[in-house]
Design a protein around this motif. Structure first.
Motif, short mmCIF file in Angstrom:
data_model
loop_
_atom_site.label_atom_id
_atom_site.label_comp_id
_atom_site.label_asym_id
_atom_site.label_seq_id
_atom_site.Cartn_x
_atom_site.Cartn_y
_atom_site.Cartn_z
N GLU A 1 -5.60 -11.84 -36.65
CA GLU A 1 -5.01 -12.67 -35.60
C GLU A 1 -3.76 -12.01 -35.05
O GLU A 1 -3.56 -11.94 -33.83
CB GLU A 1 -4.66 -14.05 -36.19
N ASN A 2 -2.89 -11.49 -35.95
CA ASN A 2 -1.66 -10.83 -35.51
C ASN A 2 -1.95 -9.57 -34.71
O ASN A 2 -1.24 -9.26 -33.75
CB ASN A 2 -0.79 -10.49 -36.72
N THR A 3 -3.00 -8.84 -35.11
CA THR A 3 -3.37 -7.62 -34.39
C THR A 3 -3.80 -7.94 -32.97
O THR A 3 -3.43 -7.26 -32.01
CB THR A 3 -4.51 -6.89 -35.12
N HIS A 4 -4.62 -9.00 -32.82
CA HIS A 4 -5.06 -9.39 -31.48
C HIS A 4 -3.87 -9.80 -30.62
O HIS A 4 -3.78 -9.41 -29.45
CB HIS A 4 -6.05 -10.55 -31.57
N VAL A 5 -2.97 -10.59 -31.18
CA VAL A 5 -1.79 -11.03 -30.43
C VAL A 5 -0.95 -9.84 -30.01
O VAL A 5 -0.45 -9.77 -28.87
CB VAL A 5 -0.95 -12.02 -31.27
N LYS A 6 -0.80 -8.86 -30.91
CA LYS A 6 -0.03 -7.65 -30.60
C LYS A 6 -0.68 -6.86 -29.47
O LYS A 6 0.00 -6.45 -28.52
CB LYS A 6 0.09 -6.79 -31.85
N ASN A 7 -2.00 -6.68 -29.56
CA ASN A 7 -2.71 -5.93 -28.51
C ASN A 7 -2.66 -6.66 -27.17
O ASN A 7 -2.50 -6.05 -26.11
CB ASN A 7 -4.17 -5.71 -28.92
N SER B 1 -0.34 -8.82 -26.21
CA SER B 1 1.04 -8.75 -25.71
C SER B 1 1.32 -7.40 -25.07
O SER B 1 2.00 -7.31 -24.03
CB SER B 1 2.03 -9.00 -26.87
N ARG C 1 -10.40 -13.10 -28.12
CA ARG C 1 -9.93 -13.09 -29.51
C ARG C 1 -11.09 -12.88 -30.47
O ARG C 1 -10.94 -12.34 -31.56
CB ARG C 1 -9.22 -14.42 -29.81
#
Length: 285
Positions: free
Chosen positions: A2-8, A10, A284
């Motif tokens: 989840e954090n990786t997707h949000v980072k990508n 962003s 996502r």
């Protein structure tokens, strides 16, 4: 995950924000579109080359096939930029940017011909939403109307941009994103060399700060970040998510040059923004 997707996501949205500055800069730099793009590509190539040398990024092209693909991709990039800036000059920042953002529609329809990916019905639905949004921008369908001319230039620019993204996508796993953008800028500048002989450079000195800004922030940083993002998203997904760019551009134009969009522009922009939200959530998965 989840954090990786949000980072990508962003990272892609930040790239889109930087690229969004092209609207105001393209509209208000007092030079012809061809001259602007020649200067933009030349300055950006220098900035990116310095960065590549500093980071010791390999600039070697591996095969002749890749080199030819870079040339084709650079041609589409040049055509996209020149026609996009004509769209901005003929209409305004909001209409110019929003009409160019038919490119997610075109990308979603063309991508199955460039990869094994099948045509996604959701992309077709989102494409229809974007088209309705663009339709809301058209004041009347007379070719005497500069705004309609601007929209047509914007749509042709969208086609070129979609083809550029699709041709460069296959290289993002084998080459560094900065290296790819460096060669894109070289090709764009070479294609526009004839502008040196017939272009009007009389305002170049006074417009130099804005040209350097569009070369560094919009191009060297923004477009390179977008190329990096293609490692994590399909071209269709990246295109639809980056459709938020006109919204950023309209806000920037309002803040810096007090350009206020019409009511229809708000409606069209809202439909485009809706496609961004839907695709951001859907991607996502």
């Amino acid at each position: 995950m989840e954090n990786t997707h949000v980072k990508n996501l962003s990272f892609l949205l930040l790239a889109t924000l930087f690229i969004s500055t092209s609207g105001v800069l393209g509209k208000y730099i007092a030079l012809s579109p061809e001259v602007i793009i020649l200067c933009r590509a030349s300055f950006a190539a220098v900035f990116i080359y310095i960065f590549c040398r500093f980071k010791k990024i390999d600039l070697k092209v591996q095969t002749k096939k890749d080199r030819n693909s870079f040339i084709v991709s650079g041609f589409f990039m040049a055509a996209h930029w020149v026609t996009y800036f004509y769209a901005l000059k003929l209409s305004n920042v909001a209409i110019g940017m929003l009409s160019m953002y038919t490119f997610p529609v075109i990308t979603a329809l063309l991508e199955p011909f460039f990869s094994k990916q099948k045509l996604n019905p959701i992309h077709v639905f989102l494409a229809i939403l974007v088209l309705i949004g663009v339709y809301m921008l058209v004041p009347d369908f007379s070719l005497e109307n500069d705004q309609l001319k601007g929209i047509l230039f914007g749509i042709f620019s969208a086609l070129c941009y979609a083809l550029r993204n699709l041709t460069i996508k296959k290289h993002v796993k084998d080459y560094n994103g900065s290296m790819l953008m460096f060669y894109q800028m070289i090709v764009v500048a070479v294609f526009l060399i004839p502008v040196l002989f017939f272009g009007d450079f009389s305002n170049l000195e006074s417009q130099l700060p804005l040209l350097l800004l569009v070369a560094l922030l919009t191009t060297a940083i923004g477009h390179t970040m977008l190329v990096y993002s293609l490692q994590h998203f399909s071209v269709s997904t990246a295109s639809i998510i980056s459709s938020v760019q006109p919204i950023f551009g309209i806000i920037i134009a309002y803040i810096f040059v007090n350009e206020i969009p019409s009511f229809n522009t708000y409606i069209g922009g809202s439909l485009i923004l809706l496609t961004v939200v839907i695709e951001s959530v859907r991607s996502r998965k």
